[in-house]
Design an enzyme around this catalytic site. Structure first.
Site, PDB file in Angstrom:
ATOM      1  N   ARG A 175       0.812  -1.227   0.000  1.00 29.26           N
ATOM      2  CA  ARG A 175       0.000   0.000   0.000  1.00 29.26           C
ATOM      3  C   ARG A 175       0.839   1.268   0.000  1.00 29.26           C
ATOM      4  O   ARG A 175       0.493   2.235  -0.662  1.00 29.26           O
ATOM      5  CB  ARG A 175      -1.066  -0.044   1.103  1.00 29.26           C
ATOM      6  CG  ARG A 175      -0.594   0.093   2.492  1.00 29.26           C
ATOM      7  CD  ARG A 175      -1.539  -0.596   3.430  1.00 29.26           C
ATOM      8  NE  ARG A 175      -1.304  -2.038   3.350  1.00 29.26           N
ATOM      9  CZ  ARG A 175      -2.239  -2.956   3.396  1.00 29.26           C
ATOM     10  NH1 ARG A 175      -3.481  -2.609   3.514  1.00 29.26           N
ATOM     11  NH2 ARG A 175      -1.916  -4.229   3.335  1.00 29.26           N
ATOM     12  N   ARG A 194      12.027   3.532   1.151  1.00 30.54           N
ATOM     13  CA  ARG A 194      11.699   2.545   2.178  1.00 30.54           C
ATOM     14  C   ARG A 194      12.884   1.608   2.284  1.00 30.54           C
ATOM     15  O   ARG A 194      13.428   1.142   1.283  1.00 30.54           O
ATOM     16  CB  ARG A 194      10.456   1.755   1.796  1.00 30.54           C
ATOM     17  CG  ARG A 194      10.416   0.474   2.593  1.00 30.54           C
ATOM     18  CD  ARG A 194       9.124  -0.154   2.825  1.00 30.54           C
ATOM     19  NE  ARG A 194       8.117   0.663   3.435  1.00 30.54           N
ATOM     20  CZ  ARG A 194       6.958   0.149   3.853  1.00 30.54           C
ATOM     21  NH1 ARG A 194       6.720  -1.132   3.732  1.00 30.54           N
ATOM     22  NH2 ARG A 194       6.053   0.931   4.391  1.00 30.54           N
ATOM     23  N   HIS A 233       7.880   5.849  10.419  1.00 30.10           N
ATOM     24  CA  HIS A 233       7.033   5.744   9.232  1.00 30.10           C
ATOM     25  C   HIS A 233       6.122   6.976   9.269  1.00 30.10           C
ATOM     26  O   HIS A 233       4.926   6.891   9.542  1.00 30.10           O
ATOM     27  CB  HIS A 233       6.230   4.441   9.299  1.00 30.10           C
ATOM     28  CG  HIS A 233       5.577   4.031   8.022  1.00 30.10           C
ATOM     29  ND1 HIS A 233       5.495   4.857   6.916  1.00 30.10           N
ATOM     30  CD2 HIS A 233       4.970   2.874   7.665  1.00 30.10           C
ATOM     31  CE1 HIS A 233       4.869   4.205   5.950  1.00 30.10           C
ATOM     32  NE2 HIS A 233       4.529   3.006   6.383  1.00 30.10           N
TER      33      HIS A 233
HETATM   34  C1  NCD Z   1       3.447  -0.852   8.002  1.00 27.86           C
HETATM   35  C2  NCD Z   1       4.926  -0.883   7.700  1.00 27.86           C
HETATM   36  O1  NCD Z   1       5.341  -1.380   6.662  1.00 27.86           O
HETATM   37  O2  NCD Z   1       5.628  -0.384   8.544  1.00 27.86           O
HETATM   38  N1  NCD Z   1       2.608  -1.034   6.915  1.00 27.86           N
HETATM   39  C3  NCD Z   1       2.369  -0.034   6.062  1.00 27.86           C
HETATM   40  O3  NCD Z   1       3.224   0.739   5.708  1.00 27.86           O
HETATM   41  N2  NCD Z   1       1.090   0.089   5.653  1.00 27.86           N
HETATM   42  C4  NCD Z   1       3.073  -1.700   9.121  1.00 27.86           C
HETATM   43  C5  NCD Z   1       3.352  -3.170   9.044  1.00 27.86           C
HETATM   44  O4  NCD Z   1       4.069  -3.658   8.179  1.00 27.86           O
HETATM   45  O5  NCD Z   1       2.853  -3.853   9.942  1.00 27.86           O
END
Ligand code: NCD
Length: 317
Positions: free
Chosen positions: A56, A106, A134
């Protein structure tokens, strides 16, 4: 906005958070596709550098940049020279030489976005780094809460689950404190980070006692990929003590929200019927994520970077 990068919620002040949320409010009709894309970032190149798996967040940044008419380069470790052993610095210098205007990054390593900001002269946006931060997730969550509850000052939010491994929890607590909300962390003692008392949140272990007092129940994914030993006996045991099912949902106030950053482990931290219930705003979080990322890209990039952005009346109002 004086901010050059978005690496951590710690870099933001209250008024900057409000500015991002207000800008996201203007972007929302475009994110929801009730209005067409705008030419705001035409001519800008946004690079999505995803060195760790994501569904996402990656798609959301991609759509956000496209709705603002930026060009988008999607770059992942698989299929790139990173898998041939290219260093992070060389990857960064290559992107710079290509003329990108912004890098969304990321990485599984905490600190990678900060390091990138030392190599490159363009805005760096942290899309999740290790267990660290995040920030856009926390901002989209606060945006979603504000849309339902109004002013968040004095509201109470419970963050439940695997707090130890969660960059979302770290950013979430900081963002909620900036807007004046109270946070209670609910987790098995093995999944609480060391020095959690410095987070400025209260800690509880009895979930049933917390549920009637809160305005938002924020559930975290059990992050198995980050666990190198047994932090709890079994998934069934976790679901019984920390998971939220229909019985627990009924302990909440009638207007309390249920949230989760996704991806969910249905049947572990959240039962299927709770995820799909009318209290759950989990899919709304996803749509709101596009609007918040549009706002952040706009605030960091319009008028900055290598070429001037074209501003349209709709989004500069
Ligand atoms: C999160 C992440 O990747 O930190 N998800 C996200 O970005 N929607 C949380 C997760 O992975 O649990």
């Amino acid at each position: 906005m004086s901010l050059q990068h978005l690496i951590s919620i710690e870099d933001l002040e209250h008024d900057e958070v409000v500015q991002i949320l207000d800008t996201a409010e203007e972007m929302l009709p475009i994110a929801q596709r009730q209005r067409n894309s705008v030419p705001t970032l035409r001519g800008k190149v946004v690079c999505n550098l995803f060195l760790e798996d994501s569904t996402r967040t990656r798609i959301s940044f991609d759509l956000a940049a496209k709705r603002l008419s930026a060009e988008v380069i999607n770059f992942s470790a698989k299929g790139s020279s990173v898998s041939k052993g290219e260093s992070f610095k060389d990857t960064a210098l290559t992107l710079d030489a290509m003329g990108v205007d912004c890098v969304v990054v990321r990485s599984g390593s905490s600190g990678a976005p900060l390091q990138l900001s030392h190599y490159l002269d363009v805005p760096i946006l942290n899309a999740g780094d290790g267990w660290h931060q995040h920030p856009t997730q926390a901002l989209l969550d606060v945006f979603t809460m504000r849309r339902h509850l109004g002013d968040l000052a004095g509201r109470k939010v419970a963050v439940v689950g695997d707090i130890l491994h969660s960059r979302v929890a770290r950013s979430e607590v900081q963002a909620l404190k900036l807007v004046g909300a109270e946070v209670v962390l609910v987790a098995p003692p093995t999944l609480l980070p060391p020095a959690v008392e410095r987070w400025g949140a209260t800690v509880a272990t009895d979930l049933d006692a917390v549920l009637p007092e809160i305005d938002v129940l924020y559930l975290l994914r059990v992050q198995r990929e980050r666990m190198n030993s047994a932090f709890f006996p079994s998934s069934r045991e976790y679901a019984r003590i920390w998971g939220v099912d229909r019985r627990r949902l009924d302990l909440l106030k009638p207007d309390a929200l249920v949230m989760h950053p996704g991806p969910m482990n249905r049947g572990v931290e959240i039962s299927g019927d709770v995820a799909d219930s009318d209290r759950s705003v989990i899919t709304e979080q996803v749509t709101n994520g596009i609007a918040v990322r549009m706002a952040v890209l706009y605030l960091l990039l319009a008028g900055a970077g290598r070429a001037d952005a074209e501003l349209t009346p709709e989004v500069t109002r």
